[in-house]
Design a protein around this motif. Structure first.
Motif, short mmCIF file in Angstrom:
data_model
loop_
_atom_site.label_atom_id
_atom_site.label_comp_id
_atom_site.label_asym_id
_atom_site.label_seq_id
_atom_site.Cartn_x
_atom_site.Cartn_y
_atom_site.Cartn_z
N ILE A 379 -43.93 46.17 -4.34
CA ILE A 379 -43.24 46.44 -5.76
C ILE A 379 -44.00 46.29 -6.90
O ILE A 379 -43.96 46.96 -8.01
CB ILE A 379 -42.06 45.27 -5.79
CG1 ILE A 379 -41.16 45.57 -4.61
CG2 ILE A 379 -41.08 45.42 -7.02
CD1 ILE A 379 -39.85 44.55 -4.29
N CYS A 380 -44.72 45.00 -6.94
CA CYS A 380 -45.38 44.78 -8.27
C CYS A 380 -46.64 45.81 -8.25
O CYS A 380 -47.04 46.16 -9.59
CB CYS A 380 -45.95 43.22 -8.06
SG CYS A 380 -44.65 42.06 -8.18
N ARG A 381 -47.06 46.43 -7.38
CA ARG A 381 -48.05 47.58 -7.49
C ARG A 381 -47.41 48.61 -7.94
O ARG A 381 -48.23 49.34 -8.93
CB ARG A 381 -48.83 47.36 -6.06
CG ARG A 381 -50.06 48.36 -6.10
CD ARG A 381 -50.53 48.49 -4.76
NE ARG A 381 -50.90 47.42 -4.11
CZ ARG A 381 -50.24 46.84 -3.11
NH1 ARG A 381 -49.26 47.50 -2.49
NH2 ARG A 381 -50.71 45.88 -2.45
N ARG A 382 -46.27 49.06 -7.48
CA ARG A 382 -45.78 50.20 -8.10
C ARG A 382 -45.32 50.09 -9.36
O ARG A 382 -45.46 51.22 -10.08
CB ARG A 382 -44.60 50.36 -7.03
CG ARG A 382 -44.72 51.01 -5.65
CD ARG A 382 -43.36 51.30 -4.98
NE ARG A 382 -43.68 51.56 -3.70
CZ ARG A 382 -43.96 52.75 -3.06
NH1 ARG A 382 -44.25 53.71 -4.01
NH2 ARG A 382 -44.38 53.03 -1.89
N LEU A 383 -44.67 48.89 -9.82
CA LEU A 383 -44.53 48.83 -11.14
C LEU A 383 -45.66 48.53 -12.17
O LEU A 383 -45.27 48.17 -13.47
CB LEU A 383 -43.57 47.62 -11.36
CG LEU A 383 -42.30 48.08 -10.51
CD1 LEU A 383 -41.11 46.89 -10.65
CD2 LEU A 383 -41.69 49.27 -10.81
N LYS A 396 -32.32 42.42 -8.71
CA LYS A 396 -31.73 43.24 -7.53
C LYS A 396 -31.65 42.23 -6.45
O LYS A 396 -31.05 42.58 -5.13
CB LYS A 396 -32.06 44.66 -7.24
CG LYS A 396 -32.21 45.47 -8.63
CD LYS A 396 -30.99 45.84 -9.18
CE LYS A 396 -31.04 46.72 -10.43
NZ LYS A 396 -31.46 46.16 -11.50
N ALA A 397 -32.57 41.42 -6.42
CA ALA A 397 -32.70 40.32 -5.11
C ALA A 397 -31.48 39.52 -4.79
O ALA A 397 -31.31 39.29 -3.75
CB ALA A 397 -33.71 39.29 -5.47
N GLN A 403 -37.83 44.21 0.70
CA GLN A 403 -38.26 45.34 1.41
C GLN A 403 -37.30 46.46 0.98
O GLN A 403 -37.88 47.75 0.93
CB GLN A 403 -38.00 45.19 2.93
CG GLN A 403 -38.95 44.23 3.67
CD GLN A 403 -38.57 42.74 3.75
OE1 GLN A 403 -37.68 42.26 2.84
NE2 GLN A 403 -39.30 41.93 4.25
N THR A 404 -36.10 46.28 0.98
CA THR A 404 -35.17 47.47 0.42
C THR A 404 -35.31 47.91 -0.95
O THR A 404 -35.40 49.17 -1.28
CB THR A 404 -33.67 46.87 0.43
OG1 THR A 404 -33.10 46.58 1.71
CG2 THR A 404 -32.77 48.13 0.18
#
Length: 874
Positions: A379-383, A396-397, A403-404
């Motif tokens: 997540i952090c890498r994509r963002l 959203k957690a 994972q979702t």
């Protein structure tokens, strides 16, 4: 309520904050009664407007509780809603989160068949030795009990508030308190804060620009840096939000407002700012500068005349001015591509640490584990380490596993970023994350978010409800707003005990962009302007009388949206409505010194060259000529105001015409070679006209001008008669502002007359009125008057002390246009000639006094206590 160390209650210098916990709808009447009781004691009620809810607002009400002094729980029949995935209601969560040593006052509504879980909570409360509980029958009964119990609690704790200022834990008095206090923990910025501090400490550059895309954390870094350099700027740190300042011409008025400098038109604002900043080591934080970057050269002019001032700017683009040092704000450290998906590796990333912190706020049971570490890293890498994007994902957690979240981001982001290829890379990522977060809302919630884009800065739930009329979300405003808070798209904060809402700049930008795409931006701007115009029509008439002191802070809370409403009206072509709005607020602009911004919009209105009524044209020209009247008086200004009076009269507004006629007569007095006889005749004529139309506020102000003319003639008897009449009219109508102005003039004349005791009574009254109105210039005038009283009594040290304290206020708020009729300087010079050492000693002390300390020293004991209470609300 024994068994724990009792916390110190801060009084009277800081408002005590009382956190109120209850179910929202079930106990709506009781909540209103509680608020009234708390405010009746001049305390600050802290009431979570969105009700008791146990998810993301937990971080918010935890912050509210941490900054509160007393917990008040009001319980009826309902235990409150338990959200999906949660074990307890927000009602119980708030009680659990209250600090262990905080006094707790619990009130149980009689005759209620309580739900089983609420009974269990109350049983637990009965064993808590920091809590006291009582029953009540009706809201009015509750209000009386709360008032009595809080008064008793204050009495018990008052002595503990008398610790010396140097005692550990004593409240700070630095102006750094003006900087917003973050409601969440700052993560991963320690090195950046140290680097910014180093740049500011070296003092080689006058402007430090924090540059980066939206959502990268520029504002948070600026806030944390400002808090970290308080010691470098002993004369104050000011945080100035520019996100709703769209016209470059409004930069100076906005800075002046933050510094407490009134733009009453009597002097050029840039000159006042130059004087206020001269010789002062201050830091001005200018947040979101990119939309008025054309105004950047103004900063060069300011730091040229104020060499000790520093500017910390946040912007998406470089200012490109001399004296600027650019600091590129980096993203948080995200896991490198190909890094092993391990718990240890995730723990090494500040981006992952931020995700975990915010995920825990959303879902208290969340834990970073070996099973989910890889997903969090992904997540952090994509963002790309963008803090706001990570916060939106972490919100959203509560509903989705890491994972979702990672899977959905992997599906959505490539498509969304491809749709905004015209933006730089990190701008695309932030915009795509925002769109993804919004896509998870229901259609009404999405529409609400987009509609909220028309608000400026902070806004209230009442305003949101008003905008919801006829909208898809209108019937579920509370629930929809709660969902937006949960999603971290809307922020809720507390201002003087009142819950207010806000959008981050990038969220507002997204929202208004979507409104424009839907073709509804003008529709919502119109609804926004209509709501605030109705608010002004309801509140503004009170400015002329007894409601003045109460209405001023309410309008101040709404100021950003009042300005936005005028801008919306001008932008959407409702020019007559814009002019009406501006004129209805005339007294507010005058008292608060906000003429500069209004003049910008009125000139824009005239420049549109569209059909407007004669009254609107008269209004716009009045505001355009007001500053000219004082700064560049000329026959053309006199003639222009005469034309304004004629246009008002022909439009049927005799009240406005009489006010414009009085302004023309005042302009005649300001001419380099004035015709005093003609000016006096016109002022008397204006008084008669104002009496005829029943405008005592303007009549009193005009009589002050008559008093000044009589003084210029050397007729003290006539001057006193006019000023006494002005004071009487103002006092009868509850007009504290004019009472202060007229009183200061009367006091000076009485000093000249040698009526020292009478003058003292007048100056004490005017000083108190200025304190109640938060009018710092008036405070300076009052201190100068009491300096003259002390000098007349040969109290040399006191005279020197009050004179220096007033001079410090004048310097700070840029008041250099000292009255031609002032007498305190002559009185001080006279006593200095006899007691130079005592005056010097007093001046040395006076220069070190805060405004509150100076007022306390100036006033008799009884008035001093009332002033301290009023100053606590500033």
């Amino acid at each position: 309520m024994t068994g724990v160390a009792e916390p110190v209650i801060r009084t009277p210098d800081q408002r005590i904050r009382v956190f109120v916990s209850s179910t929202l709808r079930e106990l709506a009447d009781e909540r209103r009664a509680a608020r009234a009781a708390i405010e009746g004691l001049r305390l600050a009620p802290v009431m979570f407007e969105l009700g008791a809810r146990p998810h993301p607002p937990r971080a918010l009400y935890r912050s509210y509780l941490a900054q509160s002094d007393v917990f008040v729980g009001i319980y009826g029949a309902s235990y409150g809603w338990v959200a999906p995935g949660e074990e307890i209601s927000g009602l119980e969560d708030e009680y659990r989160l209250a600090p262990p040593g905080m006094p707790k006052l619990i009130y149980l509504k009689s005759g209620s068949e309580r739900e089983e879980r609420l009974e269990a909570l109350i049983d637990r409360i009965r064993t808590d030795d920091t809590a006291a509980y009582l029953s009540f029958d009706a809201p009015e009964d509750l209000a009386a009990r709360i008032a009595e119990d809080l008064a008793t609690l204050l009495a018990e704790r008052f002595d503990q508030s008398r610790a010396p200022a140097s005692a550990p834990g004593a409240p700070a008095t630095s102006l750094a308190a003006r900087v917003p206090v973050p409601y969440t923990r700052t993560i991963g910025r320690e090195g950046d804060i140290a680097a910014v501090r180093d740049l500011l400490e070296r003092a080689e550059d006058r402007v430090i620009s924090l540059i980066g895309p939206g959502g990268i954390g520029k504002s948070r870094l600026a806030i944390e840096s400002a808090l970290a350099v308080d010691d470098l700027f002993p004369d104050g740190t000011y945080f100035i939000a520019l996100e709703n300042v769209l016209e470059p011409a409004l930069l100076l008025p906005t800075i002046a407002y933050a510094l407490g400098i009134r733009d009453n038109g009597e002097a050029a604002l840039e000159e006042r700012l130059s004087l206020a900043l001269a010789g002062r080591r201050v830091l001005l934080v200018l947040d979101n500068f990119e939309q008025i970057v054309d105004a950047a050269p103004v900063l060069v002019r300011l730091f040229t005349v104020a060499p000790l001032a520093r500017f910390l700017v946040t912007s998406r683009i470089v200012l490109r001015i001399r004296g600027e040092r650019v600091f590129e704000v980096p993203p948080l450290v995200a896991p490198a591509d190909g890094a092993p998906a391990t718990l240890e590796r995730a723990g090494m990333s500040s981006a992952c640490a931020l995700f975990v912190d915010r995920a825990v706020a959303a879902a208290p049971g969340f834990v970073l584990t070996a099973d989910n570490a890889g997903a969090v890293m992904d997540i952090c890498r994509r963002l790309e380490g963008l803090p706001l994007a990570i916060e939106l994902a972490a919100a959203k957690a509560r509903m989705l596993s890491p994972q979702t979240i990672a899977e959905r981001l992997g599906q959505a982001l490539p498509l969304l970023t491809a749709a905004v290829r015209d933006l730089p890379e990190r701008h695309r990522t932030m915009r795509a994350t925002l769109q993804w977060s919004v896509s998870l809302l229901t259609p009404p919630q999405r529409e609400m978010l987009e509609d909220l884009g028309v608000f400026a800065e902070r806004f209230t739930f009442d305003a949101v409800e008003a905008l919801g009329a006829g909208r898809t979300w209108g019937g579920e405003a509370l629930e929809a707003l709660g969902a937006l808070v949960d999603a971290s798209l809307v922020k809720q904060t507390d201002v003087a005990g009142r819950g207010v809402l806000s959008l981050l700049a990038i969220v507002r930008e997204y929202a208004i962009g979507r409104l424009k795409e839907r073709g509804e931006a003008d529709l919502m701007r119109a609804a926004h302007a209509d709501y605030y115009h109705l608010l002004v029509q309801r509140l503004a008439p009170q400015l002329r009388g007894t409601g003045q002191a109460a209405v001023l802070p309410e309008l101040g809370l709404q100021l950003a949206n009042l300005r936005a409403a005028i801008r919306h009206l001008v932008y959407t072509g409702r020019l007559d409505d814009a002019a009406d709005f501006a004129w209805e607020m005339l007294i507010y602009w005058w008292i608060m010194g906000l003429f500069g911004g209004v003049r910008v919009w009125m000139l824009e209105l005239l420049a549109k060259d569209e059909p407007i009524t004669q009254r609107s044209r008269a209004t716009a020209w009045f505001f355009a000529l007001w500053g000219e009247l004082w700064q560049r008086p000329a026959q053309e200004v006199v003639a222009g105001l005469g034309e304004v009076a004629r246009l008002f009269a022909e439009s049927g507004d005799d009240d406005a015409s009489a006010m414009a006629f009085a302004a023309r007569a005042t302009a005649r007095v300001q001419l380099p070679d004035p015709d005093i006889d003609l000016a006096e005749r016109e002022l008397r004529d204006a008084v008669e006209r104002l009496q005829k139309v029943g405008n005592p506020w303007a009549e009193a102000i005009t009589r002050v001008s008559l008093g000044r003319v009589a003084w210029l003639r050397g007729s003290i008897d006539d001057a006193l008669a006019h000023l006494e009449r002005a004071s009487a009219i103002a006092e009868t109508n509850g007009d504290r502002f004019t009472l202060s102005i007229a009183g200061n003039q009367r006091g000076r004349l009485l000093i000249v007359r040698g009526a020292v005791d009478e003058a003292e009574d007048v100056f004490v009254t005017t000083l108190m009125q200025s304190v109640r109105l938060h009018h710092e210039e008036g405070v300076a005038y009052g201190l100068e008057g009491l300096c003259a009283v002390a000098a007349a009594r040969d109290d040399a040290e006191r005279a020197g002390e009050l004179s220096a304290a007033a001079a410090a206020i004048r310097h700070r708020v840029g008041v250099f246009d000292v009255e031609a009729f002032t007498v305190h300087a002559l009185s001080l010079d006279e006593v200095r000639s006899r007691h130079p050492e005592q005056v010097a000693a007093g001046e040395a002390r006076g220069r070190m006094l805060t405004l509150a300390e100076a007022v306390s020293r100036a006033l008799p004991e009884t008035e001093g206590a009332a002033a301290a209470d009023a100053l606590a609300h500033w």
